[in-house]
Design a protein around this motif. Sequence first.
Motif, mmCIF file in Angstrom:
data_model
loop_
_atom_site.group_PDB
_atom_site.id
_atom_site.type_symbol
_atom_site.label_atom_id
_atom_site.label_comp_id
_atom_site.label_asym_id
_atom_site.label_seq_id
_atom_site.Cartn_x
_atom_site.Cartn_y
_atom_site.Cartn_z
ATOM 1 N N ALA A 173 0.448 -1.144 -0.094
ATOM 2 C CA ALA A 173 -0.151 -0.211 0.136
ATOM 3 C C ALA A 173 0.558 1.231 0.418
ATOM 4 C CB ALA A 173 -0.806 0.083 1.119
ATOM 5 N N ILE A 174 2.406 1.172 0.353
ATOM 6 C CA ILE A 174 3.112 2.473 0.722
ATOM 7 C C ILE A 174 3.658 2.010 -0.460
ATOM 8 C CG2 ILE A 174 2.299 2.964 3.003
ATOM 9 C CD1 ILE A 174 4.732 1.820 3.476
ATOM 10 N N ASN A 175 3.121 1.470 -1.836
ATOM 11 C CA ASN A 175 3.800 1.949 -2.989
ATOM 12 C C ASN A 175 5.134 0.760 -3.330
ATOM 13 O OD1 ASN A 175 3.987 2.960 -5.970
ATOM 14 N ND2 ASN A 175 6.226 3.995 -5.068
ATOM 15 N N MET A 176 5.363 -0.201 -2.320
ATOM 16 C CA MET A 176 6.342 -0.968 -1.739
ATOM 17 C C MET A 176 5.977 -2.267 -2.969
ATOM 18 S SD MET A 176 8.242 -0.043 1.144
ATOM 19 C CE MET A 176 9.693 -0.991 0.725
ATOM 20 N N PRO A 177 5.253 -2.393 -4.106
ATOM 21 C CA PRO A 177 4.929 -4.041 -4.565
ATOM 22 C C PRO A 177 5.689 -5.095 -4.254
ATOM 23 C CG PRO A 177 5.067 -2.362 -6.492
ATOM 24 C CD PRO A 177 5.317 -1.379 -5.570
ATOM 25 N N PRO A 228 18.784 14.924 -0.431
ATOM 26 C CA PRO A 228 18.174 13.807 -1.252
ATOM 27 C C PRO A 228 18.335 12.799 -1.374
ATOM 28 C CG PRO A 228 19.219 15.709 -2.914
ATOM 29 C CD PRO A 228 19.706 15.539 -1.391
ATOM 30 N N SER A 229 17.294 11.941 -1.101
ATOM 31 C CA SER A 229 17.290 9.811 -0.631
ATOM 32 C C SER A 229 16.150 9.649 -1.246
ATOM 33 C CB SER A 229 17.682 10.254 1.060
ATOM 34 O OG SER A 229 17.240 8.847 1.130
ATOM 35 N N TYR A 230 15.563 8.579 -1.550
ATOM 36 C CA TYR A 230 15.077 7.677 -1.581
ATOM 37 C C TYR A 230 14.303 7.525 -0.810
ATOM 38 C CZ TYR A 230 12.159 4.337 -4.593
ATOM 39 O OH TYR A 230 11.660 3.696 -4.608
ATOM 40 N N PHE A 231 13.240 7.076 -0.780
ATOM 41 C CA PHE A 231 11.561 6.195 -0.042
ATOM 42 C C PHE A 231 10.918 5.593 -1.106
ATOM 43 C CE2 PHE A 231 13.686 8.123 3.296
ATOM 44 C CZ PHE A 231 14.426 7.760 3.907
ATOM 45 N N PRO A 232 10.049 4.260 -1.544
ATOM 46 C CA PRO A 232 9.471 4.340 -2.185
ATOM 47 C C PRO A 232 8.143 5.041 -2.229
ATOM 48 C CG PRO A 232 10.371 2.397 -1.690
ATOM 49 C CD PRO A 232 10.433 3.852 -0.842
ATOM 50 N N PHE A 233 7.939 5.918 -0.360
ATOM 51 C CA PHE A 233 6.262 6.391 -0.423
ATOM 52 C C PHE A 233 6.235 7.639 -0.285
ATOM 53 C CE2 PHE A 233 8.514 5.761 3.335
ATOM 54 C CZ PHE A 233 9.178 3.788 3.761
ATOM 55 N N VAL A 234 7.690 8.538 -0.754
ATOM 56 C CA VAL A 234 7.722 9.709 -0.816
ATOM 57 C C VAL A 234 8.420 9.898 -1.845
ATOM 58 C CG1 VAL A 234 7.602 10.228 2.132
ATOM 59 C CG2 VAL A 234 9.822 9.724 0.727
ATOM 60 N N GLU A 235 7.646 11.480 -2.365
ATOM 61 C CA GLU A 235 8.146 11.751 -3.937
ATOM 62 C C GLU A 235 8.399 12.934 -3.715
ATOM 63 O OE1 GLU A 235 10.514 10.761 -6.655
ATOM 64 O OE2 GLU A 235 11.059 12.666 -7.130
ATOM 65 N N ASP A 280 7.631 -6.560 -6.282
ATOM 66 C CA ASP A 280 8.698 -6.998 -6.786
ATOM 67 C C ASP A 280 10.329 -5.814 -6.974
ATOM 68 O OD1 ASP A 280 7.216 -5.251 -8.202
ATOM 69 O OD2 ASP A 280 7.316 -6.291 -10.001
ATOM 70 N N HIS A 281 9.271 -5.131 -5.550
ATOM 71 C CA HIS A 281 10.330 -3.332 -5.618
ATOM 72 C C HIS A 281 11.581 -3.230 -4.716
ATOM 73 C CE1 HIS A 281 10.775 0.805 -4.364
ATOM 74 N NE2 HIS A 281 9.579 0.613 -5.490
ATOM 75 N N PRO A 282 12.362 -2.955 -5.391
ATOM 76 C CA PRO A 282 13.642 -3.079 -4.868
ATOM 77 C C PRO A 282 13.618 -2.915 -3.634
ATOM 78 C CG PRO A 282 13.747 -1.749 -6.868
ATOM 79 C CD PRO A 282 12.197 -2.132 -7.291
ATOM 80 N N GLY A 283 12.768 -1.089 -3.513
ATOM 81 C CA GLY A 283 12.965 -1.336 -1.649
ATOM 82 C C GLY A 283 13.064 -2.140 -1.310
ATOM 83 N N ARG A 284 12.149 -3.127 -1.274
ATOM 84 C CA ARG A 284 11.692 -4.017 0.016
ATOM 85 C C ARG A 284 13.090 -4.451 0.062
ATOM 86 N NH1 ARG A 284 6.689 -7.430 -0.506
ATOM 87 N NH2 ARG A 284 5.575 -6.624 -0.814
ATOM 88 N N ASP A 285 14.406 -4.516 -0.751
ATOM 89 C CA ASP A 285 15.203 -4.954 -0.121
ATOM 90 C C ASP A 285 15.722 -3.874 1.444
ATOM 91 O OD1 ASP A 285 15.311 -7.268 -1.366
ATOM 92 O OD2 ASP A 285 16.320 -6.290 -3.247
ATOM 93 N N MET A 286 15.668 -3.185 0.945
ATOM 94 C CA MET A 286 15.942 -1.832 2.126
ATOM 95 C C MET A 286 15.826 -1.910 3.477
ATOM 96 S SD MET A 286 14.882 1.245 -0.186
ATOM 97 C CE MET A 286 15.284 3.510 1.255
ATOM 98 N N GLN A 287 14.806 -3.217 4.173
ATOM 99 C CA GLN A 287 14.830 -3.849 5.233
ATOM 100 C C GLN A 287 14.327 -4.882 5.878
ATOM 101 O OE1 GLN A 287 10.894 -1.410 5.617
ATOM 102 N NE2 GLN A 287 11.610 -0.118 5.536
#
Length: 344
Positions: free
Chosen positions: A140-144, A252-259, A146-153
């Motif tokens: 729901a917070i934009n980390m489906p 600047p940084s990256y989190f899937p649920f913000v832009e 196959d999203h590589p962002g899941r590997d951050m955690q």
Amino acid sequence: MKDKIQQIKEDAVSKIEASKTIEDIENVRIAYLGKKSAFNEILKGLKDLSPEEKKEIGPLANQTKKELQHLIDDKKMALESVIDEKKEWIDVTAPGTKHAHGHLHPLSIVQRDIENIFNSMGFEIADGPDIESESYNFDAINMPDDHPGRDMQDTFWISREDGRKKGTGTVMRTQTSGVQVRYMEKHKPPFRIIVPGRVFRNEATDASHEHTFHQFEALVVGDDVSVANFLYIAETFFSEFFGQEIKARLRPSYFPFVEPGFEFDISCTNCGGKGCSTCSQTGWIEVGGAGMVHQNVFEAAGYEKDKYQGFAWGFGLERLAMMKYKINDIRLFHSGDVRFTRQF
Ligand code: PHE
């Protein structure tokens, strides 16, 4: 002879009665029943008496001796008990011994401080479950999936067979960000909330990493919420929390649920930004992640796309407590060591 015994007895009784200390009574005993006492002389002289006299005086002398002995013993006991009473005397004006009473854990103290500050800025406190569905924690917070962002955690997956298996549908929540959608599904903007909560990461522990820790999520949504609003809230909050003027800066940084997404730093609480060992001479300390809420997150919550703007912000509770109280090992918080917790 009878009269003499009677006389001695009367003298002795009045002296016993007049005795005020153990010493007095001991002196009476020596004087009247001791080896050199007049009474002893009488007893010693019994052998020289006629048989008739012996019959009469002997028992009388012995009886009197016993009586006196009893009176002396009683008096001695009475005097001793008075002394004991004195020993146990309670001085009601003396300072008492302190009762040990319970106190809050440092994390609870810091959590309450944070909640009070945000409350005073009009924020409400929202809540979510520790064990979370994969969809709230990630999808729901934009980390489906196959999203590589899941590997951050690194995630603890809940499964009947193997706790590490991916994709079981249930996780120990890795972040409080999932509560954003939970809350937005039930509330319409504008709103300001904070979400305090325990989170879990499947990581090795060291002085600055724990598998279980606490985050604070802040979420502000409205028609024209901006990054400037976020900066103002952050600086106000940290200045209040640390009791000194704090500046914040964004990188600047990256989190899937913000832009756009940011990491944000605050001016060093130790040196005020001049540069010291706490901030590795940079003058800044990294405290968390933030950014403008991704429109995909609003959509997942059922909001119309591009209708609202908001910022989200996440930071670690332990980290703030460590900075405030100068604690150098995060593992102390859950160590259960009372030598640590008693200091608060
Ligand atoms: N949830 C992010 C984390 O755990 C922190 C974060 C929250 C970042 C909100 C941006 C916005 O790392």
